[in-house]
Design an enzyme around this catalytic site. Structure first.
Site, mmCIF file in Angstrom:
data_model
loop_
_atom_site.group_PDB
_atom_site.id
_atom_site.type_symbol
_atom_site.label_atom_id
_atom_site.label_comp_id
_atom_site.label_asym_id
_atom_site.label_seq_id
_atom_site.Cartn_x
_atom_site.Cartn_y
_atom_site.Cartn_z
ATOM 1 N N TYR A 37 23.677 27.291 42.069
ATOM 2 C CA TYR A 37 23.286 25.883 42.044
ATOM 3 C C TYR A 37 23.558 25.306 40.650
ATOM 4 C CZ TYR A 37 20.573 27.084 46.266
ATOM 5 O OH TYR A 37 20.166 27.524 47.500
ATOM 6 N N HIS A 100 22.696 36.153 48.721
ATOM 7 C CA HIS A 100 22.911 34.788 49.206
ATOM 8 C C HIS A 100 23.852 34.746 50.409
ATOM 9 C CE1 HIS A 100 23.097 30.404 47.463
ATOM 10 N NE2 HIS A 100 22.719 30.427 48.717
ATOM 11 N N SER A 178 16.952 24.012 54.542
ATOM 12 C CA SER A 178 17.355 22.762 55.203
ATOM 13 C C SER A 178 16.560 22.511 56.482
ATOM 14 C CB SER A 178 18.858 22.754 55.498
ATOM 15 O OG SER A 178 19.608 22.751 54.309
ATOM 16 N N ARG A 182 19.306 18.872 56.068
ATOM 17 C CA ARG A 182 19.930 18.309 54.865
ATOM 18 C C ARG A 182 19.591 16.830 54.701
ATOM 19 N NH1 ARG A 182 23.104 22.236 52.862
ATOM 20 N NH2 ARG A 182 23.718 23.882 54.316
#
Length: 303
Positions: A37, A100, A178, A182
């Site tokens: 990120y 991830h 999410s 989103r």
């Protein structure tokens, strides 16, 4: 993620830190970030925010996504990523460390390296993200998987048939990311024109013209049900995820205190069996238009 990455616009670090502090005041203790990120900027931001309140936080971060959406899981890379994250976060251990994305050719090697990080005290618990049922079993056979982080919301329900049952069989917690689609399920996005030029959602099929218009019908149907309970459509959608089980801990992201407080309030919303049935009838999975990712990203999920 949104504080440093993906959803466009310039970040406001002061407001982001204030939002994290307010979350802790409201009893939100799980703070989730990742090395990818903002190319590490988000871990640095989170580290600054929790520097004087580390003991109040369950800190989660991730590794495994490289440049160009590549996926790596070799042992040397795992350990390198962990050391870099510890440094950026300014902490001596990570509470929950996720893979991830899965490197399916190296699951045993990846999880062997992760197990060594636990033994060294650098990591407390291990998680996996966007993994298939088979990969979860392989990882869990090497070292216990504490949590699965995968997308789950009213318009993304692909983990329900196989993956959720495996998690429950093995005692693995489920952390939906999410959970508000989103941001779409809040009703805030009604056109791609609402998104900045650098917003990643412009690349997602569900936000494309045509698909977006069809998906807005889902939001309209949910808005009617939300009005009956005097809550926002986002709160209704978030409460639906929360009600999927006591082992489910959704992580809605936000950049601002206002939306944070709205999300937190959803945790107290009670839904009956009838309410849940009506919500699912208003937002059936078959009504969702478009895939959740373009092809390049889809290839890294459910591996």
């Amino acid at each position: 993620m949104g504080m440093s990455h993906a959803y466009g616009g310039r970040g406001n670090d002061d407001e982001s830190i204030a939002t994290i502090h307010r979350a802790l005041e409201l009893g939100v203790t799980l703070i989730d970030t990742a090395n990818v990120y903002g190319n590490g900027a988000n871990e640095q931001l989170v580290g600054r925010a929790i520097a004087d309140r580390r003991d109040n936080v369950v800190l989660a971060t991730k590794f495994g996504i490289g440049s160009g959406h590549s996926v790596r899981g070799d042992a040397a890379y795992v350990k390198q990523c962990c050391e870099e994250s510890l440094r950026r976060l300014g902490v001596d251990h990570i509470d929950l460390y996720y893979q991830h994305r899965v490197d399916p050719d190296r699951i045993e090697e990846t999880w062997g390296a992760l197990s060594e990080l636990v033994a060294e005290g650098k990591v407390r618990y291990l998680g996996i993200s966007e993994a298939s049922a088979a990969s979860i079993r392989r990882a869990h056979a090497v070292h216990p998987v504490t949590a699965l982080q995968s997308e789950w919301s009213l318009w993304t329900r692909g983990i329900e048939d196989e993956i959720v049952p495996v998690c429950r069989e093995l005692g693995i917690g489920i952390v939906p990311f999410s959970p508000l689609g989103r941001g779409f399920l809040t009703g805030a996005v009604t056109s791609v024109r609402d998104l900045t030029a650098d917003d990643m959602r412009r690349t997602l099929p569900r936000f494309a013209e045509g698909n977006l218009d069809r998906n807005l019908a889902i939001v309209d149907a949910l808005r009617e049900l939300a009005g009956e309970k005097d809550v926002t459509v986002g709160q209704l959608a978030l409460a639906w995820v929360q009600h999927k089980g006591p082992d489910v801990v959704p992580i809605p992201g936000t950049k601002r205190r206002t939306y944070l407080e709205e999300n937190v309030a959803a945790a107290t919303l009670e839904l009956s069996t009838e309410d849940i049935a009506r919500i699912e009838s208003a937002a059936p999975e078959t009504a969702v238009a478009g895939e959740r990712y373009p092809a390049a990203l889809s290839r890294t999920t459910n591996r």
